[in-house]
Design a protein around this motif. Structure first.
Motif, PDB file in Angstrom:
ATOM      1  N   ARG A  73       0.834  -1.208   0.000  1.00 24.24           N
ATOM      2  CA  ARG A  73       0.000   0.000   0.000  1.00 24.24           C
ATOM      3  C   ARG A  73       0.867   1.257   0.000  1.00 24.24           C
ATOM      4  NH1 ARG A  73      -4.994  -1.145   4.247  1.00 24.24           N
ATOM      5  NH2 ARG A  73      -5.606  -3.176   3.402  1.00 24.24           N
ATOM      6  N   THR A  74       1.950   1.234   0.771  1.00 26.39           N
ATOM      7  CA  THR A  74       2.856   2.381   0.828  1.00 26.39           C
ATOM      8  C   THR A  74       3.475   2.651  -0.539  1.00 26.39           C
ATOM      9  OG1 THR A  74       3.333   2.013   3.169  1.00 26.39           O
ATOM     10  CG2 THR A  74       4.966   3.257   1.908  1.00 26.39           C
ATOM     11  N   LEU A  75       3.955   1.595  -1.182  1.00 22.87           N
ATOM     12  CA  LEU A  75       4.608   1.746  -2.482  1.00 22.87           C
ATOM     13  C   LEU A  75       3.645   2.173  -3.583  1.00 22.87           C
ATOM     14  CD1 LEU A  75       6.916  -1.409  -2.385  1.00 22.87           C
ATOM     15  CD2 LEU A  75       7.642   0.991  -2.177  1.00 22.87           C
ATOM     16  N   THR A  76       2.393   1.774  -3.492  1.00 19.38           N
ATOM     17  CA  THR A  76       1.442   2.068  -4.568  1.00 19.38           C
ATOM     18  C   THR A  76       0.650   3.354  -4.349  1.00 19.38           C
ATOM     19  OG1 THR A  76      -0.214   0.612  -3.572  1.00 19.38           O
ATOM     20  CG2 THR A  76       1.203  -0.330  -5.295  1.00 19.38           C
ATOM     21  N   THR A  77       0.585   3.842  -3.102  1.00 15.41           N
ATOM     22  CA  THR A  77      -0.194   5.068  -2.838  1.00 15.41           C
ATOM     23  C   THR A  77       0.682   6.278  -2.542  1.00 15.41           C
ATOM     24  OG1 THR A  77      -0.366   4.724  -0.447  1.00 15.41           O
ATOM     25  CG2 THR A  77      -2.082   3.699  -1.849  1.00 15.41           C
ATOM     26  N   THR A 137       1.804   3.576   5.182  1.00 17.46           N
ATOM     27  CA  THR A 137       0.797   2.686   5.751  1.00 17.46           C
ATOM     28  C   THR A 137       1.500   1.657   6.617  1.00 17.46           C
ATOM     29  OG1 THR A 137      -0.569   2.960   3.776  1.00 17.46           O
ATOM     30  CG2 THR A 137      -1.075   1.086   5.209  1.00 17.46           C
ATOM     31  N   TYR A 138       0.991   1.447   7.815  1.00 26.61           N
ATOM     32  CA  TYR A 138       1.629   0.561   8.789  1.00 26.61           C
ATOM     33  C   TYR A 138       0.627  -0.448   9.324  1.00 26.61           C
ATOM     34  CZ  TYR A 138       4.849   4.503   8.671  1.00 26.61           C
ATOM     35  OH  TYR A 138       5.692   5.497   8.246  1.00 26.61           O
ATOM     36  N   TRP A 139       1.168  -1.450  10.033  1.00 24.39           N
ATOM     37  CA  TRP A 139       0.341  -2.415  10.748  1.00 24.39           C
ATOM     38  C   TRP A 139       0.392  -2.053  12.223  1.00 24.39           C
ATOM     39  CZ3 TRP A 139      -3.470  -5.556  10.141  1.00 24.39           C
ATOM     40  CH2 TRP A 139      -3.800  -6.454  11.160  1.00 24.39           C
ATOM     41  N   SER A 140      -0.758  -1.824  12.828  1.00 23.19           N
ATOM     42  CA  SER A 140      -0.827  -1.523  14.255  1.00 23.19           C
ATOM     43  C   SER A 140      -0.881  -2.825  15.039  1.00 23.19           C
ATOM     44  CB  SER A 140      -2.068  -0.683  14.578  1.00 23.19           C
ATOM     45  OG  SER A 140      -2.228  -0.584  15.985  1.00 23.19           O
ATOM     46  N   ARG A 141       0.171  -3.091  15.805  1.00 25.19           N
ATOM     47  CA  ARG A 141       0.193  -4.315  16.611  1.00 25.19           C
ATOM     48  C   ARG A 141      -0.829  -4.254  17.728  1.00 25.19           C
ATOM     49  NH1 ARG A 141       6.079  -4.773  18.557  1.00 25.19           N
ATOM     50  NH2 ARG A 141       5.667  -2.572  18.894  1.00 25.19           N
ATOM     51  N   SER A 142      -1.076  -3.068  18.288  1.00 22.95           N
ATOM     52  CA  SER A 142      -2.021  -2.958  19.400  1.00 22.95           C
ATOM     53  C   SER A 142      -3.477  -3.053  18.934  1.00 22.95           C
ATOM     54  CB  SER A 142      -1.805  -1.658  20.164  1.00 22.95           C
ATOM     55  OG  SER A 142      -1.984  -0.540  19.311  1.00 22.95           O
ATOM     56  N   ARG A 143      -3.780  -2.484  17.769  1.00 17.98           N
ATOM     57  CA  ARG A 143      -5.163  -2.499  17.264  1.00 17.98           C
ATOM     58  C   ARG A 143      -5.435  -3.650  16.307  1.00 17.98           C
ATOM     59  NH1 ARG A 143      -3.810   2.959  16.384  1.00 17.98           N
ATOM     60  NH2 ARG A 143      -3.941   2.591  14.141  1.00 17.98           N
ATOM     61  N   GLU A 162      -4.749  -3.737  13.041  1.00 16.86           N
ATOM     62  CA  GLU A 162      -5.301  -3.241  11.783  1.00 16.86           C
ATOM     63  C   GLU A 162      -4.292  -2.322  11.095  1.00 16.86           C
ATOM     64  OE1 GLU A 162      -8.831  -1.172  13.025  1.00 16.86           O
ATOM     65  OE2 GLU A 162      -7.718   0.603  13.635  1.00 16.86           O
ATOM     66  N   TYR A 163      -4.539  -2.071   9.809  1.00 14.00           N
ATOM     67  CA  TYR A 163      -3.694  -1.150   9.061  1.00 14.00           C
ATOM     68  C   TYR A 163      -4.064   0.274   9.426  1.00 14.00           C
ATOM     69  CZ  TYR A 163      -2.479  -5.224   6.364  1.00 14.00           C
ATOM     70  OH  TYR A 163      -2.037  -6.468   6.004  1.00 14.00           O
ATOM     71  N   TRP A 164      -3.069   1.147   9.368  1.00  8.60           N
ATOM     72  CA  TRP A 164      -3.342   2.570   9.548  1.00  8.60           C
ATOM     73  C   TRP A 164      -2.463   3.382   8.609  1.00  8.60           C
ATOM     74  CZ3 TRP A 164       0.480   5.718  12.136  1.00  8.60           C
ATOM     75  CH2 TRP A 164       1.500   5.007  12.773  1.00  8.60           C
ATOM     76  N   VAL A 165      -3.087   4.364   8.015  1.00  7.67           N
ATOM     77  CA  VAL A 165      -2.388   5.285   7.123  1.00  7.67           C
ATOM     78  C   VAL A 165      -2.050   6.514   7.960  1.00  7.67           C
ATOM     79  CG1 VAL A 165      -2.514   6.654   5.014  1.00  7.67           C
ATOM     80  CG2 VAL A 165      -3.646   4.418   5.128  1.00  7.67           C
TER      81      VAL A 165
END
Length: 115
Positions: free
Chosen positions: A44-48, A52-58, A60-63
């Motif tokens: 997602r980071t490379l294409t947008t 964009t990261y993965w939240s270990r606590s939640r 889910e992905y977050w931008v």
């Protein structure tokens, strides 16, 4: 869509399938934060062009900036020589840290004992 297999094949992930991402301000080299990415977050980071990261606590992905407005526009992405760390060079808008600090490394500077 999936991460390019040539890139995916170079990544060395931890047991959770994640790779740490060191984030720097592109023009000053200032280290802003460390976050986690999996294959999808990197794709997602490379294409947008938005970090964009993965939240270990939640779990889910977050931008970065979608809720805070403190967006990271990605200017450069590289893997280290071992493929176990990602370097993102970004144009940071506003604070990088969730505390409101410019970087995640502003608030707790440790003393170094000098010989």
């Amino acid at each position: 869509m999936n991460l390019d297999p040539k890139i995916a094949g170079r990544l060395k992930r931890n047991p959770e399938g994640l790779v740490p991402a060191v984030v720097q301000q592109h023009d000053t080299g200032e280290v802003l934060m460390l976050a986690w990415m999996d294959d999808e977050a990197l794709h997602r980071t490379l294409t947008t062009g938005r970090a964009t990261y993965w939240s270990r606590s939640r779990g889910e992905y977050w931008v970065k900036g979608d809720t805070s407005g403190h967006v990271q526009h990605v200017r450069h992405v590289a893997l280290d020589c071992d493929g176990d760390t990602i370097l993102l060079k970004v144009d940071q808008v506003g604070a990088a840290c969730h505390t409101g600090d410019r970087t995640c490394f502003d608030a707790d500077v440790l003393e170094i004992a000098h010989p």
